[in-house]
Scaffold this active site. Structure first.
Site, PDB file in Angstrom:
ATOM      1  N   LYS A 141       0.816  -1.222   0.000  1.00 38.37           N
ATOM      2  CA  LYS A 141       0.000   0.000   0.000  1.00 38.37           C
ATOM      3  C   LYS A 141       0.842   1.263   0.000  1.00 38.37           C
ATOM      4  O   LYS A 141       0.566   2.191  -0.734  1.00 38.37           O
ATOM      5  CB  LYS A 141      -0.831   0.056   1.287  1.00 38.37           C
ATOM      6  N   ARG A 175      -0.105  -7.467  14.167  1.00 40.49           N
ATOM      7  CA  ARG A 175      -0.678  -6.588  13.134  1.00 40.49           C
ATOM      8  C   ARG A 175      -1.623  -7.360  12.217  1.00 40.49           C
ATOM      9  O   ARG A 175      -2.658  -6.842  11.796  1.00 40.49           O
ATOM     10  CB  ARG A 175       0.441  -5.939  12.314  1.00 40.49           C
ATOM     11  N   ARG A 183      11.733  -6.732   4.726  1.00 42.99           N
ATOM     12  CA  ARG A 183      11.637  -5.271   4.617  1.00 42.99           C
ATOM     13  C   ARG A 183      12.636  -4.590   5.546  1.00 42.99           C
ATOM     14  O   ARG A 183      12.808  -4.984   6.687  1.00 42.99           O
ATOM     15  CB  ARG A 183      10.214  -4.841   4.977  1.00 42.99           C
ATOM     16  N   ARG A 202      12.073  -2.346  11.196  1.00 40.61           N
ATOM     17  CA  ARG A 202      11.173  -1.536  12.007  1.00 40.61           C
ATOM     18  C   ARG A 202      10.689  -2.365  13.182  1.00 40.61           C
ATOM     19  O   ARG A 202      10.400  -3.537  13.028  1.00 40.61           O
ATOM     20  CB  ARG A 202       9.972  -1.126  11.150  1.00 40.61           C
ATOM     21  N   ARG A 251      -9.005   2.420   9.211  1.00 41.39           N
ATOM     22  CA  ARG A 251      -8.523   1.083   9.558  1.00 41.39           C
ATOM     23  C   ARG A 251      -9.505   0.346  10.450  1.00 41.39           C
ATOM     24  O   ARG A 251      -9.274  -0.792  10.811  1.00 41.39           O
ATOM     25  CB  ARG A 251      -7.202   1.235  10.303  1.00 41.39           C
TER      26      ARG A 251
HETATM   27  P1  ADP Z   1       1.593  -1.100   7.876  1.00 38.61           P
HETATM   28  O1  ADP Z   1       2.989  -1.182   7.418  1.00 38.61           O
HETATM   29  O2  ADP Z   1       1.174  -2.198   8.789  1.00 38.61           O
HETATM   30  O3  ADP Z   1       0.596  -0.864   6.773  1.00 38.61           O
HETATM   31  P2  ADP Z   1       1.450   1.694   8.789  1.00 38.61           P
HETATM   32  O4  ADP Z   1       2.769   2.212   8.456  1.00 38.61           O
HETATM   33  O5  ADP Z   1       0.291   2.100   7.954  1.00 38.61           O
HETATM   34  O6  ADP Z   1       1.518   0.094   8.872  1.00 38.61           O
HETATM   35  O7  ADP Z   1       1.072   1.994  10.316  1.00 38.61           O
HETATM   36  C1  ADP Z   1       1.944   1.649  11.358  1.00 38.61           C
HETATM   37  C2  ADP Z   1       1.218   1.662  12.695  1.00 38.61           C
HETATM   38  O8  ADP Z   1       0.629   2.953  12.935  1.00 38.61           O
HETATM   39  C3  ADP Z   1       0.055   0.694  12.821  1.00 38.61           C
HETATM   40  O9  ADP Z   1       0.474  -0.621  13.139  1.00 38.61           O
HETATM   41  C4  ADP Z   1      -0.766   1.354  13.935  1.00 38.61           C
HETATM   42  O10 ADP Z   1      -0.181   1.142  15.203  1.00 38.61           O
HETATM   43  C5  ADP Z   1      -0.615   2.834  13.622  1.00 38.61           C
HETATM   44  N1  ADP Z   1      -1.700   3.302  12.718  1.00 38.61           N
HETATM   45  C6  ADP Z   1      -1.547   3.755  11.447  1.00 38.61           C
HETATM   46  N2  ADP Z   1      -2.731   4.091  10.917  1.00 38.61           N
HETATM   47  C7  ADP Z   1      -3.668   3.854  11.875  1.00 38.61           C
HETATM   48  C8  ADP Z   1      -5.084   3.984  11.937  1.00 38.61           C
HETATM   49  N3  ADP Z   1      -5.790   4.439  10.884  1.00 38.61           N
HETATM   50  N4  ADP Z   1      -5.704   3.630  13.086  1.00 38.61           N
HETATM   51  C9  ADP Z   1      -5.025   3.161  14.138  1.00 38.61           C
HETATM   52  N5  ADP Z   1      -3.693   2.995  14.146  1.00 38.61           N
HETATM   53  C10 ADP Z   1      -3.003   3.341  13.033  1.00 38.61           C
END
Ligand code: ADP
Length: 214
Positions: A13, A171, A127, A160, A88
């Protein structure tokens, strides 16, 4: 046009969001990046979300919605934006519907990236992210020019905290229980386009643009 990108952790994404935002000349709004930025700057929000994020949990809807509301009020969103990682939860989706109605802005399409679970685990395990600028690489799929160093600023590449195996499991669980239902939420309104998330980023981008007609 306001687009939402949906997909499990590791679906690509973030990569697609950046490419799409550049192609359509609209801002890329990533709540994950915004929270990481708050953490890095040590803000009040950063302190509140740090432990939850590192463990792979979701930040509360209240904090997340307030941050997005403020972001969508800025002038650069006038022509549209790419929402990456938001909404989310169904609670966030309902809030977003209300917010867009108040702003008089229609929601465009919801792009759902489809990737098998085995591929997700492989992608996240390999990653690596720049500790300084956040640029993302993959040890085999997208290696940096010099092993372990960011192409952009030479800083060290790290796994990370939330990409560590135990946190990835968390997650995935959060995704399955809280985020996956969003697809049906938007499907019921005929807004979802499905894209195969496996393959070259440029090919996936082209397929997405064709489906969107943009
Ligand atoms: P991923 O690589 O899992 O797609 P992101 O970089 O989008 O993750 O987000 C990292 C973290 O930030 C999530 O695991 C969560 O803790 C927090 N987060 C991001 N967006 C949201 C959201 N819309 N609602 C709640 N927590 C969020």
């Amino acid at each position: 046009m306001i687009l939402i990108l949906l997909g499990p952790p590791g679906a690509g994404k973030g990569t697609q969001a950046k490419l799409l935002a550049a192609a359509l000349a609209v801002p890329h709004i990533s709540t994950g990046d915004m929270f990481r930025d708050h953490k890095a700057r040590g803000t009040e929000i950063g302190k509140r979300v740090q432990a939850i994020m590192d463990a792979g949990g979701l930040v509360t809807d209240e904090i997340t919605n307030a941050m997005v509301e403020e972001r969508l009020a800025r002038a650069d969103v006038a022509t549209g934006c790419i929402l990456d990682g938001y909404p989310r939860t169904v609670g966030q989706a309902v809030f977003l519907d209300g917010l867009l109605a108040r702003l008089g802005r229609p929601l465009g399409k919801v792009v759902s990236y489809e990737v098998s679970e085995a591929a997700l685990v492989e992608r996240i395990g390999g990653r690596r992210s720049c500790a300084s600028c956040g640029a993302v690489y993959h040890v085999t799929q997208q290696p940096p020019r010099q092993a372990g160093r960011c192409d952009k600023d030479g800083a060290a590449l790290v796994l990370r905290e939330d990409d560590k195996p135990e946190n990835v499991r968390k997650r995935m669980q959060e995704y399955a229980t809280k985020t996956a239902p969003l697809k049906a939420y938007y499907q019921a309104r005929g807004q979802v386009v499905e894209v195969d998330g496996l393959g070259e980023p440029a090919v996936i981008l082209a397929a997405t643009r064709q489906l969107l007609g943009r």
